[in-house]
Design a protein around this motif. Structure first.
Motif, PDB file in Angstrom:
ATOM      1  N   SER A  33     -51.241  28.968  29.666  1.00 20.99           N
ATOM      2  CA  SER A  33     -51.835  29.578  28.512  1.00 20.99           C
ATOM      3  C   SER A  33     -51.644  28.647  27.319  1.00 20.99           C
ATOM      4  O   SER A  33     -50.507  27.705  27.567  1.00 20.99           O
TER       5      SER A  33
ATOM      6  N   ALA B  35     -39.152  32.326  24.572  1.00 20.76           N
ATOM      7  CA  ALA B  35     -40.165  33.140  24.874  1.00 20.76           C
ATOM      8  C   ALA B  35     -40.173  33.256  26.402  1.00 20.76           C
ATOM      9  O   ALA B  35     -40.569  32.439  27.412  1.00 20.76           O
TER      10      ALA B  35
ATOM     11  N   ASN C 212     -48.131  25.114  24.495  1.00 19.93           N
ATOM     12  CA  ASN C 212     -47.461  24.552  23.054  1.00 19.93           C
ATOM     13  C   ASN C 212     -45.937  24.649  23.081  1.00 19.93           C
ATOM     14  O   ASN C 212     -45.302  23.891  22.281  1.00 19.93           O
ATOM     15  N   LEU C 213     -45.513  25.621  23.792  1.00 17.03           N
ATOM     16  CA  LEU C 213     -44.126  25.688  23.876  1.00 17.03           C
ATOM     17  C   LEU C 213     -43.577  24.607  24.588  1.00 17.03           C
ATOM     18  O   LEU C 213     -42.746  24.041  24.268  1.00 17.03           O
TER      19      LEU C 213
ATOM     20  N   GLU D 229     -50.186  29.179  24.890  1.00 17.27           N
ATOM     21  CA  GLU D 229     -48.890  29.514  24.240  1.00 17.27           C
ATOM     22  C   GLU D 229     -47.752  28.772  25.037  1.00 17.27           C
ATOM     23  O   GLU D 229     -46.837  28.137  24.412  1.00 17.27           O
TER      24      GLU D 229
ATOM     25  N   ALA E  89     -43.318  33.241  28.435  1.00 21.65           N
ATOM     26  CA  ALA E  89     -43.915  31.743  28.401  1.00 21.65           C
ATOM     27  C   ALA E  89     -43.062  30.946  29.689  1.00 21.65           C
ATOM     28  O   ALA E  89     -43.479  30.097  30.334  1.00 21.65           O
TER      29      ALA E  89
END
Length: 153
Positions: free
Chosen positions: A77, A44, A82-83, A79, A47
């Motif tokens: 964020s 991503a 978590n990444l 996202e 991200a």
């Protein structure tokens, strides 16, 4: 083009530049290739850009469990958090600043503003540099339209 609120390349927010179309996802992936964020850029680019904006220049231990409030990760964020946990959980990771990419964004903004009619003096004041520095940016990118990062030497 809207005049940016930042004045130097160090203040460029990569996530915003990606949103505004000043950078492509491929350029983020290329800049992350071979470094500690290589896996992030592949998954991503948004991200990866956000992680570099918030944590760039730091060497951080990435916990394996979700973070406690008040940590470095509060500004990320969900996202991006978590990444980061998924890809690097349990490791100490050096997060790059991607300064050359920030310079490229700054140069693209300077070129666009110059094409829109801004004088070199106005640009020098906006970006807190000398007229000569603006001329060097214009000369560096004359005819190439600010090539993608992958084509830079």
């Amino acid at each position: 083009m809207q005049i940016p609120t930042w004045r130097s390349a160090a203040e460029v927010r990569l996530a915003e530049a990606l949103e505004e179309g000043l950078l492509s996802g491929e350029e983020i992936q290329s800049a992350c290739a071979g470094g500690s964020l290589e896996a992030f850029g592949d998954v991503a680019p948004e991200a990866a850009a956000e992680i570099c904006d918030v944590l760039g220049g730091l060497r951080c231990y990435i916990p394996t469990l979700p973070h406690e409030p008040g940590s470095l990760f509060d500004d990320l964020s969900a996202e991006a958090r978590n990444l980061l946990l998924e890809v690097a959980g349990g490791d100490a990771v050096a997060i790059p600043r991607l300064y050359r990419l920030r310079l490229l964004v700054r140069d693209r903004v300077i070129l666009a503003l110059r094409q829109a009619g801004a004088s070199t003096t106005e640009l020098a004041q906006q970006f807190q540099c000398t007229d000569r520095a603006i001329y060097q940016v214009l000369e560096k990118h004359r005819g190439d339209g600010c090539r993608p990062m992958s084509e830079h030497r």
